[in-house]
Design an enzyme around this catalytic site. Sequence first.
Site, mmCIF file in Angstrom:
data_model
loop_
_atom_site.group_PDB
_atom_site.id
_atom_site.type_symbol
_atom_site.label_atom_id
_atom_site.label_comp_id
_atom_site.label_asym_id
_atom_site.label_seq_id
_atom_site.Cartn_x
_atom_site.Cartn_y
_atom_site.Cartn_z
ATOM 1 C CE LYS A 66 -4.122 -2.096 1.935
ATOM 2 N NZ LYS A 66 -5.278 -1.928 2.802
ATOM 3 C CG ASN A 87 -8.029 0.763 -0.608
ATOM 4 O OD1 ASN A 87 -8.339 1.653 -1.393
ATOM 5 N ND2 ASN A 87 -8.803 0.395 0.394
ATOM 6 N N GLY A 127 -7.267 2.628 18.754
ATOM 7 C CA GLY A 127 -6.086 2.408 17.931
ATOM 8 C C GLY A 127 -5.790 3.638 17.087
ATOM 9 N N GLY A 129 -3.311 3.407 14.327
ATOM 10 C CA GLY A 129 -2.460 2.950 13.230
ATOM 11 C C GLY A 129 -3.068 3.326 11.885
ATOM 12 N N GLY A 130 -2.643 2.608 10.852
ATOM 13 C CA GLY A 130 -3.077 2.916 9.495
ATOM 14 C C GLY A 130 -4.589 2.863 9.311
ATOM 15 C CB ALA A 131 -7.151 0.446 10.401
ATOM 16 C CG ASN A 151 -2.634 4.262 19.885
ATOM 17 O OD1 ASN A 151 -3.085 3.135 19.638
ATOM 18 N ND2 ASN A 151 -1.407 4.627 19.544
ATOM 19 C CE1 TYR A 224 -12.617 -10.757 4.953
ATOM 20 C CE2 TYR A 224 -11.355 -8.774 5.370
ATOM 21 C CZ TYR A 224 -11.566 -9.927 4.654
ATOM 22 O OH TYR A 224 -10.702 -10.257 3.642
HETATM 23 P P1 ATR Z 1 -2.687 -1.025 11.095
HETATM 24 O O1 ATR Z 1 -2.044 -0.413 9.886
HETATM 25 O O2 ATR Z 1 -3.234 -2.393 10.890
HETATM 26 O O3 ATR Z 1 -3.646 -0.112 11.769
HETATM 27 P P2 ATR Z 1 -0.440 -0.375 12.771
HETATM 28 O O4 ATR Z 1 -0.244 0.863 12.002
HETATM 29 O O5 ATR Z 1 0.744 -1.229 13.100
HETATM 30 O O6 ATR Z 1 -1.461 -1.344 12.089
HETATM 31 O O7 ATR Z 1 -1.203 0.015 14.141
HETATM 32 C C1 ATR Z 1 -1.540 -0.923 15.079
HETATM 33 C C2 ATR Z 1 -2.399 -0.279 16.166
HETATM 34 O O8 ATR Z 1 -2.752 -1.298 17.114
HETATM 35 C C3 ATR Z 1 -1.713 0.807 16.954
HETATM 36 O O9 ATR Z 1 -2.667 1.743 17.365
HETATM 37 C C4 ATR Z 1 -1.154 0.036 18.150
HETATM 38 O O10 ATR Z 1 -0.914 0.805 19.304
HETATM 39 P P3 ATR Z 1 0.492 1.574 19.494
HETATM 40 O O11 ATR Z 1 0.471 2.736 18.552
HETATM 41 O O12 ATR Z 1 0.503 1.985 20.914
HETATM 42 O O13 ATR Z 1 1.553 0.561 19.160
HETATM 43 C C5 ATR Z 1 -2.311 -0.887 18.405
HETATM 44 N N1 ATR Z 1 -1.955 -2.072 19.212
HETATM 45 C C6 ATR Z 1 -1.245 -3.151 18.823
HETATM 46 N N2 ATR Z 1 -1.152 -4.056 19.836
HETATM 47 C C7 ATR Z 1 -1.827 -3.529 20.893
HETATM 48 C C8 ATR Z 1 -2.102 -3.967 22.222
HETATM 49 N N3 ATR Z 1 -1.670 -5.167 22.674
HETATM 50 N N4 ATR Z 1 -2.829 -3.161 23.034
HETATM 51 C C9 ATR Z 1 -3.283 -1.957 22.592
HETATM 52 N N5 ATR Z 1 -3.051 -1.489 21.338
HETATM 53 C C10 ATR Z 1 -2.337 -2.245 20.502
#
Ligand code: ATR
Length: 280
Positions: A66, A87, A127, A129-131, A151, A224
Amino acid sequence: MRERYAVIGNPIEQSKSPFIHGEFARACGQQIEYDRILGPVGGFVASVDAFRAQGGLGMNVTAPFKLDACAYCTELSLDARLAGAVNAMKFEGKRVLGQNFDGVGLVRDLQVNLNMPLVGKRVLIVGAGGASRGALLPLLACAPAELVVVNRTLNKASELVDIARLHVPAQAQASQVQGVGYADLQDRAFDVVLHATSAGLSGQMPPLANSVFAPRALAYDLTYGKGLTPFLRLARDAGVSNLADGVGMLAEQAAEAFTWWRGVRPDTAQLIRQLTVPLT
Ligand code: ATR
């Protein structure tokens, strides 16, 4: 010859896109071919160039490409730019247009399929992250009363809020956009709770208290096909009966791409029924 589209990723066998676009094309009477392309790691550009040279008109992009797709495009939509991820691509001669339809797909699923209008609602995104990034502006455009990003790493939530304030300042102010840590959620309740972390992949769960779910709240997991995820189980155990996973989001983002490419909007209801895995 049929007009050609494809999805590129690595791995690619698991992608539902060929099935989804095949169903859309059949239902809309569109004569297209939709392939599955395994892009070699480091070989994204060569694979896409080859597909275009064969007359390909558009592509969906899945992991891990992506970001490569972002760099490949000559023009990006605002959603793609902010998500930092593309995407869907459309090829028009030398121009390569890039979109990210995940956020609009999510919003359409919430508002149309699940009958949850977001205007005036308190919305929590779990969260940053990217989503979450991809969903931020489409959610804000619906004018929720509050849009809170929670977060584990607080500055990533704050970064998202800064993006919202920069790009849609009036809406960000009207909607009370906030980035917070889990401890800040005490005594706060939300009408829509969207789970967008990757914690489930390692069998973990962000520390959400039962009290984040307002009465009649919708709990929505952006993943999903996994049945009752740890997040949905937590919501159910907190008394939430309105549970959904991201199957509708998957179908709606695909429908957005199909409409963009073909100029015809496919109906998603039957597809969603076909792809639904019961939340048990
Ligand atoms: P994506 O692109 O799938 O959203 P990502 O960019 O790696 O993936 O982001 C993952 C998200 O899940 C982040 O918000 C991460 O929190 P951090 O920014 O603090 O790392 C969150 N995440 C992953 N594992 C976690 C956990 N065990 N508890 C809480 N948040 C979690």
